[in-house]
Enzyme design. Structure first.
Site, PDB file in Angstrom:
ATOM      1  N   ARG A 145       0.824  -1.207   0.000  1.00  0.00           N
ATOM      2  CA  ARG A 145       0.000   0.000   0.000  1.00  0.00           C
ATOM      3  C   ARG A 145       0.857   1.255   0.000  1.00  0.00           C
ATOM      4  O   ARG A 145       2.036   1.228   0.351  1.00  0.00           O
ATOM      5  CB  ARG A 145      -0.930   0.044   1.217  1.00  0.00           C
ATOM      6  CG  ARG A 145      -0.209   0.085   2.578  1.00  0.00           C
ATOM      7  CD  ARG A 145      -0.119   1.472   3.170  1.00  0.00           C
ATOM      8  NE  ARG A 145       0.650   1.531   4.393  1.00  0.00           N
ATOM      9  CZ  ARG A 145       1.925   1.882   4.445  1.00  0.00           C
ATOM     10  NH1 ARG A 145       2.606   2.173   3.346  1.00  0.00           N
ATOM     11  NH2 ARG A 145       2.571   1.934   5.604  1.00  0.00           N
TER      12      ARG A 145
ATOM     13  N   ASP B  36      -2.681   6.128  13.211  1.00  0.00           N
ATOM     14  CA  ASP B  36      -3.463   4.889  13.460  1.00  0.00           C
ATOM     15  C   ASP B  36      -3.366   4.430  14.916  1.00  0.00           C
ATOM     16  O   ASP B  36      -4.372   4.057  15.514  1.00  0.00           O
ATOM     17  CB  ASP B  36      -3.118   3.758  12.468  1.00  0.00           C
ATOM     18  CG  ASP B  36      -1.674   3.318  12.438  1.00  0.00           C
ATOM     19  OD1 ASP B  36      -0.820   3.964  13.083  1.00  0.00           O
ATOM     20  OD2 ASP B  36      -1.395   2.296  11.770  1.00  0.00           O
TER      21      ASP B  36
ATOM     22  N   ASP C  10      -1.808  -0.857   7.993  1.00  0.00           N
ATOM     23  CA  ASP C  10      -1.250  -1.621   6.877  1.00  0.00           C
ATOM     24  C   ASP C  10      -2.012  -2.927   6.646  1.00  0.00           C
ATOM     25  O   ASP C  10      -2.290  -3.317   5.512  1.00  0.00           O
ATOM     26  CB  ASP C  10       0.230  -1.926   7.141  1.00  0.00           C
ATOM     27  CG  ASP C  10       1.034  -0.668   7.409  1.00  0.00           C
ATOM     28  OD1 ASP C  10       0.507   0.430   7.124  1.00  0.00           O
ATOM     29  OD2 ASP C  10       2.156  -0.773   7.915  1.00  0.00           O
TER      30      ASP C  10
ATOM     31  N   HIS D 142       1.136   8.255  11.199  1.00  0.00           N
ATOM     32  CA  HIS D 142       1.316   8.091  12.648  1.00  0.00           C
ATOM     33  C   HIS D 142       0.043   8.470  13.409  1.00  0.00           C
ATOM     34  O   HIS D 142       0.103   8.964  14.538  1.00  0.00           O
ATOM     35  CB  HIS D 142       2.529   8.890  13.156  1.00  0.00           C
ATOM     36  CG  HIS D 142       3.825   8.322  12.648  1.00  0.00           C
ATOM     37  ND1 HIS D 142       4.454   7.258  13.243  1.00  0.00           N
ATOM     38  CD2 HIS D 142       4.579   8.640  11.561  1.00  0.00           C
ATOM     39  CE1 HIS D 142       5.561   6.957  12.568  1.00  0.00           C
ATOM     40  NE2 HIS D 142       5.643   7.770  11.534  1.00  0.00           N
TER      41      HIS D 142
ATOM     42  N   TYR E 285      10.307   4.699  16.382  1.00  0.00           N
ATOM     43  CA  TYR E 285       8.852   4.490  16.250  1.00  0.00           C
ATOM     44  C   TYR E 285       8.224   4.324  17.634  1.00  0.00           C
ATOM     45  O   TYR E 285       7.210   4.939  17.947  1.00  0.00           O
ATOM     46  CB  TYR E 285       8.605   3.251  15.378  1.00  0.00           C
ATOM     47  CG  TYR E 285       7.145   3.002  15.020  1.00  0.00           C
ATOM     48  CD1 TYR E 285       6.557   3.620  13.929  1.00  0.00           C
ATOM     49  CD2 TYR E 285       6.364   2.123  15.774  1.00  0.00           C
ATOM     50  CE1 TYR E 285       5.224   3.378  13.576  1.00  0.00           C
ATOM     51  CE2 TYR E 285       5.042   1.868  15.442  1.00  0.00           C
ATOM     52  CZ  TYR E 285       4.479   2.495  14.340  1.00  0.00           C
ATOM     53  OH  TYR E 285       3.167   2.242  14.004  1.00  0.00           O
TER      54      TYR E 285
HETATM   55  C1  GLA Z   1       4.007   1.952   9.797  1.00  0.00           C
HETATM   56  C2  GLA Z   1       3.060   1.191  10.730  1.00  0.00           C
HETATM   57  C3  GLA Z   1       1.646   1.759  10.605  1.00  0.00           C
HETATM   58  C4  GLA Z   1       1.634   3.266  10.800  1.00  0.00           C
HETATM   59  C5  GLA Z   1       2.684   3.921   9.906  1.00  0.00           C
HETATM   60  C6  GLA Z   1       2.803   5.409  10.149  1.00  0.00           C
HETATM   61  O1  GLA Z   1       3.674   1.716   8.469  1.00  0.00           O
HETATM   62  O2  GLA Z   1       3.041  -0.180  10.389  1.00  0.00           O
HETATM   63  O3  GLA Z   1       0.808   1.111  11.532  1.00  0.00           O
HETATM   64  O4  GLA Z   1       1.814   3.602  12.144  1.00  0.00           O
HETATM   65  O5  GLA Z   1       3.952   3.338  10.087  1.00  0.00           O
HETATM   66  O6  GLA Z   1       1.639   6.058   9.732  1.00  0.00           O
END
Ligand code: GLA
Length: 372
Positions: free
Chosen positions: A36, A45, A185, A43, A236
């Site tokens: 995707r 979700d 994701d 950041h 993260y």
């Molecule tokens: C990664 C994580 C997602 C989300 C993005 C940032 O892709 O797997 O869950 O937090 O970073 O938007």
């Protein structure tokens, strides 16, 4: 089920062929799940906010069949993105026999088996993926969702709701890859539809498909910085912790419930300036994602582009997850006539950018990126 993408059908054909060659029989199951690109809502979700990703025609395909052994599985992974082949063999009959280990990619498969709704038979399989690894295009989620779908088809257990499937895959990633990711994701990989972006409410997991047929002469261009992002890195987790700390200080369940005035409340409670900045990104990004979804629906693409730019600037300055490479790609794109907006996509710290632009500006952007 066939897709309308010849490149996806080709990957499936290659997986079926490779399986027959490797195991000497035809596969009985062949499934695929997409990578995707997130258009906006970064950041957010894990803060119960909104995200707006779309599925891509880069996919992970798994072809296989049950074997005569009730316990063991053998999986051959042909990673086209990095041109390597690797094999994993393990006893798939219980969590105890599926401890995370080497090869790393197999941990995602083990995690999905462990979180599948029922026991599975032994099986053989081939995995082929065209999702670039470490580019922030969700190669892990594509592997998880493809695995879960493979198990569903093999066992006939196909009644799981896509939300529950995504949750099981997310759990697999938390437990078996040690990555405390949000739900975006896995949800988009399980629910993405061709020609649509997906507005996801990560609080209740409700989703709205937003058709994109009206983009007309505009397209999304994804550019890979080829600087691999490291999601498991502490950055993260630190961001996640700061958000939870901010929500706690405000006495709220998540930053979804906060607004910009709450930043003063945070200051009055002696939150650090870093925490305030992280919260400001999340609170403003949740609003931007909603507004962007609305502008996509109303075909207000100039507005959509502006929101993308604001999103990047906030990720760079307040959330501090951009990098020199990503900022350079974004500024090259923004300097070209016909570009409506450009931003980093995914977790950041490397990976890709996504740009909304007129189709006839694509070649210029590509040329300038190569030159600069
Ligand atoms: C990664 C994580 C997602 C989300 C993005 C940032 O892709 O797997 O869950 O937090 O970073 O938007």
């Amino acid at each position: 089920m066939a897709t309308n993408y010849p490149e996806v059908e080709e990957v499936k054909a290659r997986a079926l062929q490779s399986f027959a060659k490797e195991f000497g029989v035809a596969a009985t199951v062949c499934v695929c799940a997409p990578g995707r690109v997130n258009l906006i809502g970064e950041h957010t979700d894990y803060n119960e906010g909104f995200v707006l990703p779309m599925a891509l025609p880069v996919v992970t395909v798994i072809a296989g069949r049950p074997n005569d052994n009730t316990k063991s599985c053998k999986i051959v992974s042909l990673c086209e993105a990095i041109g390597t082949q690797s094999t994993a063999e393990f006893d798939c009959s219980s969590r105890e026999t599926m401890k995370p280990g080497e090869p790393k990619w197999a941990n995602y498969v083990k995690g999905c088996i462990a979180n599948f709704s029922k026991p599975i038979p032994g099986f053989n399989a081939v995995v082929v993926s065209t999702v670039p690894v470490g580019a922030g295009l969700s190669s892990s989620a594509a592997l998880e969702v493809a695995t879960y779908t493979f198990l569903e088809c093999m066992t006939g257990e196909t009644s799981t709701r896509p939300e529950d499937k995504a949750l099981a895959c997310q759990k697999a990633e938390h437990e078996y890859a040690g990555v405390p990711c949000g739900i975006m994701d896995q949800l988009i990989s399980a629910m993405g539809l061709e020609g649509h972006a997906l507005l996801l409410d990560c609080r209740d997991l409700s989703a709205k498909q937003i058709p994109m047929q009206h983009l007309g002469d505009k397209v999304f261009l994804i550019t890979n910085s080829n600087a691999p992002h490291k999601l498991s890195s502490s950055a993260y987790c630190e961001r996640r912790d700061s958000c939870h700390e901010a929500a706690n200080l405000l006495g709220k369940k998540s930053l979804r419930e906060a607004d910009l005035q709450d930043l003063d409340v945070l200051r009055s409670k002696n939150a650090s300036e870093v925490t305030v900045k992280r919260a400001r990104h999340v609170i403003s990004e949740i609003k931007r994602a909603l507004e962007a979804a609305q502008s996509l629906e109303n075909n207000e693409l100039e507005r959509f582009g502006r929101l993308m730019n604001e999103s990047h600037d906030s990720l760079r300055d307040d959330y501090e997850v951009s990098s020199k490479e990503l900022d350079t790609l974004v500024s090259i794109a923004r300097g070209v006539d016909g570009v409506l907006g450009s931003r980093l996509t995914g977790a950041g710290f490397g990976g890709c950018t996504v740009t909304l632009l007129k189709r006839d500006a694509v070649d210029t952007v590509i040329r300038l990126v190569k030159e600069k």
